[in-house]
Design a protein around this motif. Sequence first.
Motif, PDB file in Angstrom:
ATOM      1  N   GLN A   1      -3.195 -11.430   0.853  1.00  0.00           N
ATOM      2  CA  GLN A   1      -2.878 -10.771  -0.135  1.00  0.00           C
ATOM      3  C   GLN A   1      -2.300  -9.538  -0.694  1.00  0.00           C
ATOM      4  N   LYS A   2      -1.692  -8.516   0.066  1.00  0.00           N
ATOM      5  CA  LYS A   2      -1.011  -7.436  -0.231  1.00  0.00           C
ATOM      6  C   LYS A   2       0.199  -7.879  -0.467  1.00  0.00           C
ATOM      7  N   GLN A   3       0.877  -9.411  -0.076  1.00  0.00           N
ATOM      8  CA  GLN A   3       1.625  -9.610  -0.375  1.00  0.00           C
ATOM      9  C   GLN A   3       1.836 -11.206  -1.357  1.00  0.00           C
ATOM     10  N   GLY A   4       0.769 -11.070  -2.108  1.00  0.00           N
ATOM     11  CA  GLY A   4       0.513 -11.318  -2.960  1.00  0.00           C
ATOM     12  C   GLY A   4      -0.013 -12.764  -3.368  1.00  0.00           C
ATOM     13  N   VAL A   5      -0.316 -13.365  -2.375  1.00  0.00           N
ATOM     14  CA  VAL A   5      -0.702 -14.473  -1.672  1.00  0.00           C
ATOM     15  C   VAL A   5      -2.528 -14.753  -2.452  1.00  0.00           C
ATOM     16  N   HIS A   6      -2.628 -16.124  -3.590  1.00  0.00           N
ATOM     17  CA  HIS A   6      -3.479 -16.144  -4.207  1.00  0.00           C
ATOM     18  C   HIS A   6      -4.777 -16.733  -2.492  1.00  0.00           C
ATOM     19  N   ILE A   7      -6.059 -16.265  -2.217  1.00  0.00           N
ATOM     20  CA  ILE A   7      -7.239 -16.516  -1.436  1.00  0.00           C
ATOM     21  C   ILE A   7      -7.985 -17.260  -1.663  1.00  0.00           C
TER      22      ILE A   7
END
Length: 242
Positions: free
Chosen positions: A33-39
Amino acid sequence: MDIKLVALDMDGTLLNNEEIVTAFTREKIAQAQKQGVHIVLSTGRWLGTCYPYAESLNLSSYLVTSNGGEIWTIDKELKERHLLDPERIKLVWELAKDRGLVTWSVSTDRVWFDEAPDDFSAHEWLKIGCNSLDANKLDEIVKELSYYDDLELTNSLPTNIEVNPKGVSKASALRSVCHEIGITMENVMAAGDSLNDIKMIQEAGIGVAMGNAQEAIKKVADHVTSTNAEDGVGKAIEKFVL
């Protein structure tokens, strides 16, 4: 591959056998999430039983519930809903009861465990499931329901059947989520263990089967990770996302 969304089944996948998300997997989700990935939780569960996990993981994207029957934002804004004809719910319930199977039915306001309302048509229905250790009884119901072309049949365990409206799946819901975000299924890593996960695993850029997955899932997946009791989700995120 540029993974921008991770879609996670819950039972048998994200959750271990005690229905807990382990510290290792939590850490990998937080890093993604910190890398901008949607979970995105992509589950057969209804909103009420998956939302607490989304909160505890500090998720900020979408929730796919009831096998794709609904799509929610993390703020509980309903984006999409697909309903079953109440007569179909009644049909499946009666077939299951005639064979002594345990049932669960999901309406938009509650889950009905092995019980039925006085009037099926008084509720809006998302899905119905039935469970048995007798494979022959399950096969009989599948055969009966195969004549109805408005139903989508799947399972979340080898010992059950789950029924949604035709065309509704975790994959169809994730395509809608991807459209909202502005990505494609090629940017998705999807992980699961059962037949209700098979379409999203097939369509995702990276399809991941859990080590405890049904054999059909392992055969179509791009990668088989460790089991849900061995941080399989965390390891897959570490391998393909981080």
